[in-house]
Enzyme design. Structure first.
Site, PDB file in Angstrom:
ATOM      1  N   LYS A  92       1.134  -0.795  -0.136  1.00 30.94           N
ATOM      2  CA  LYS A  92       0.064   0.209  -0.109  1.00 30.94           C
ATOM      3  C   LYS A  92       0.747   1.103   0.232  1.00 30.94           C
ATOM      4  CE  LYS A  92      -4.007   2.461   0.083  1.00 30.94           C
ATOM      5  NZ  LYS A  92      -3.111   2.895  -1.068  1.00 30.94           N
ATOM      6  N   LYS A 116       5.194   3.398   8.370  1.00 31.94           N
ATOM      7  CA  LYS A 116       4.174   4.223   8.501  1.00 31.94           C
ATOM      8  C   LYS A 116       2.709   3.263   8.817  1.00 31.94           C
ATOM      9  CE  LYS A 116       4.452   7.356   5.146  1.00 31.94           C
ATOM     10  NZ  LYS A 116       3.566   8.247   4.479  1.00 31.94           N
ATOM     11  N   LYS A 128       5.360   1.714  -3.383  1.00 30.60           N
ATOM     12  CA  LYS A 128       5.362   3.060  -3.462  1.00 30.60           C
ATOM     13  C   LYS A 128       5.877   3.176  -4.919  1.00 30.60           C
ATOM     14  CE  LYS A 128       4.420   7.710  -2.708  1.00 30.60           C
ATOM     15  NZ  LYS A 128       3.983   7.952  -1.049  1.00 30.60           N
ATOM     16  N   GLY A 167      -2.621   8.412  -4.273  1.00 28.51           N
ATOM     17  CA  GLY A 167      -2.227   9.317  -4.677  1.00 28.51           C
ATOM     18  C   GLY A 167      -0.905   9.622  -4.068  1.00 28.51           C
ATOM     19  N   ASP A 168      -0.068  10.511  -4.640  1.00 31.64           N
ATOM     20  CA  ASP A 168       1.296  11.386  -3.573  1.00 31.64           C
ATOM     21  C   ASP A 168       1.246  12.747  -4.347  1.00 31.64           C
ATOM     22  OD1 ASP A 168       3.214  10.720  -1.486  1.00 31.64           O
ATOM     23  OD2 ASP A 168       3.811  12.010  -3.434  1.00 31.64           O
TER      24      ASP A 168
HETATM   25  N1  GLU Z   1       0.907   8.960  -0.454  1.00 30.14           N
HETATM   26  C1  GLU Z   1       0.780   8.882   0.353  1.00 30.14           C
HETATM   27  C2  GLU Z   1       1.466   8.188   1.699  1.00 30.14           C
HETATM   28  O1  GLU Z   1       2.434   9.017   1.920  1.00 30.14           O
HETATM   29  C3  GLU Z   1      -0.482   7.860   0.644  1.00 30.14           C
HETATM   30  C4  GLU Z   1      -0.799   6.771   0.384  1.00 30.14           C
HETATM   31  C5  GLU Z   1      -1.898   5.639   0.464  1.00 30.14           C
HETATM   32  O2  GLU Z   1      -3.418   6.704   0.295  1.00 30.14           O
HETATM   33  O3  GLU Z   1      -1.677   4.478  -0.359  1.00 30.14           O
HETATM   34  O4  GLU Z   1       1.134   7.895   3.076  1.00 30.14           O
END
Ligand code: GLU
Length: 447
Positions: A92, A116, A128, A167-168
């Protein structure tokens, strides 16, 4: 070999095998440094190549993304997905579209994501992805064609139980829409659980848009309360003006703070009387404009294109832009100007030097993997709603987010205290995040 030598040998090998990836080195160095005290106390975490396995992604995908621009010219970008660790659940993590993206950046982000996601307490592994494609200045049609080409390859590697992107930076509601549309078409099924951050009428969750910024403020609130302070009446600076920054500003002001500055890559805005959040949303989310457009319409706001937002006196600093935006010198300025709390909305916005300054001077500092976990946590709540074909109310989802952030702060603070480093939330977050993943990996054998 003592623990110092053991950890140095892991790190030296990692540097050799992952040459030219400074951000990845930085993220690993910080975690390994925190883990020394764990290995001293519980040496079994050094068994079965656990640490070396944790630092090696399970799978790394790099692919060509060809697309045709509005002039009819062929453009070639590079796509990435790093599936780092799935001991706790499906991979994820977000997708970042930005010209700075390369394998090292995606690996640092994927590595951080493991800890995280573990801290959220929800069953999600770490991954990622992204591309060096720059959505800035592109037409909607170009963004759509790029997303369709990107998903044509990515679709083979993702799925509700395998890997769930979101997203990011550079990937918001528009991009998730185009990506989901292409996925649905390719697999001929409406598998809503394959992406998060979806639109509300097709499987998205309320609060996902607000989640990273709100979660950041909830966690900062807990950290301030632990030291006898609150947002009410405080002065806050927030770097960035994207999704994380906007909702951090909104929530901080709701709690009685005045946000006196924010920024984008073109400069920073000074706004002594606070931010007009509705105008900021209109400029950034609807018009896709720049901070200069905000300044031209907001009362009492000025744009600075020199100096740094971190030179401005404040009580709380929330870096919400990008990695390594706040260095040792900025940290010194923040401290000298009275800042006592820093919490990271972006991923790794503070350099190692900056973190050292905060530690030495006693500035309370919450690292991104704890402070910005609200985004991915709410993504996991979106996955829960998709799995049960349900949609929860805003209030209920926000309560869940709030509780998750309180728990993250508590587990982080407790882990730091347990290892004799009370108040060191960097060490606490790394240890609390690590232990859950490590225990799962040890239980699941050498794979
Ligand atoms: N890109 C976000 C992060 O850095 C969210 C990732 C997600 O919702 O999977 O955690």
């Amino acid at each position: 070999m003592n623990v110092d030598e053991q950890v140095s040998s892991y790190y030296d090998l990692l540097l050799k095998r992952n040459a030219g990836e400074p951000e990845f080195h930085q993220a690993v160095a910080e975690v390994l440094d925190s883990l020394k005290i764990v290995l001293e106390k519980d040496s079994h975490y050094g068994d079965y190549g656990l640490i070396q396995r944790l630092c090696e992604p399970e799978r790394q995908l790099i692919f060509r993304v060809p697309w045709v621009d509005d002039n009819g010219d062929v453009q070639i970008n590079r796509g990435f997905r790093v599936q780092f660790n799935s001991a706790l659940g499906p991979y994820k993590g977000g997708l970042r579209f930005h010209p700075s993206v390369n394998l090292g950046i995606i690996k640092f982000l994927g590595f951080e994501q493991i800890f995280k996601n573990s801290l959220t307490g929800l069953p999600i592994g770490g991954g990622k992805g992204g591309s060096d494609f720059d959505p800035k200045g592109k037409s909607d049609a170009e963004v759509m064609r790029f997303c369709q080409s990107f998903m044509t390859e990515l679709s083979r590697h993702i799925g509700e139980y395998r890997d769930v992107p979101a997203g990011d930076i550079g990937v918001g509601a528009r991009e998730i829409g185009y990506l989901f549309g292409q996925y649905r078409r390719l697999v001929n099924q409406h598998e809503s659980g394959v992406l998060t951050g979806k639109g509300l009428t097709w499987g998205g969750s309320l609060v996902r848009t607000e989640a990273t910024g709100y979660g950041l403020v909830y966690l900062t609130q807990e950290m301030m309360a632990a030291h006898g302070e609150s947002f009410s009446g405080s002065k806050v600076t927030v770097s960035g003006s994207g999704n994380v920054a906007i909702y951090a500003i909104e929530k901080a002001q709701e709690l009685g703070a005045t946000v006196i500055g924010f920024s984008d890559s073109s400069g920073w805005v000074e706004c002594p009387d606070g931010v007009d959040v509705e105008l900021l949303k209109e400029v950034k989310e609807v018009r896709r404009g720049r901070v200069a457009d905000y300044v031209s319409e907001a009362e009492g706001a000025t744009l600075h294109t020199d100096g740094s937002i971190w030179d401005k006196p404040c009580d709380v600093a929330l870096p919400c832009a990008t990695q390594n935006e706040l260095d040792g010198e900025h940290a010194e300025h923040l401290f000298n100007n009275g800042c006592r709390f820093v919490a990271e909305g972006a991923n790794m916005p503070s350099t190692a030097d900056a973190i050292e300054v905060f530690r030495e001077k006693g500035v309370h500092f919450a690292p991104g993997k704890a402070a910005n976990a609200g985004g991915v946590a709410t993504s996991a709540l979106e996955m829960q709603q998709n799995a049960t074909r349900d949609s929860w109310s805003f209030e209920y989802t926000d309560q869940r987010l709030h509780k998750i952030m309180s728990n993250i702060f508590r587990h982080t603070a407790d882990a730091a205290a347990e290892y004799g480093r009370e108040g060191d939330y960097v060490v606490g977050a790394n240890i609390a995040g690590f232990k859950k993943v490590a225990d799962a990996m040890l239980a699941q054998g050498v794979i």
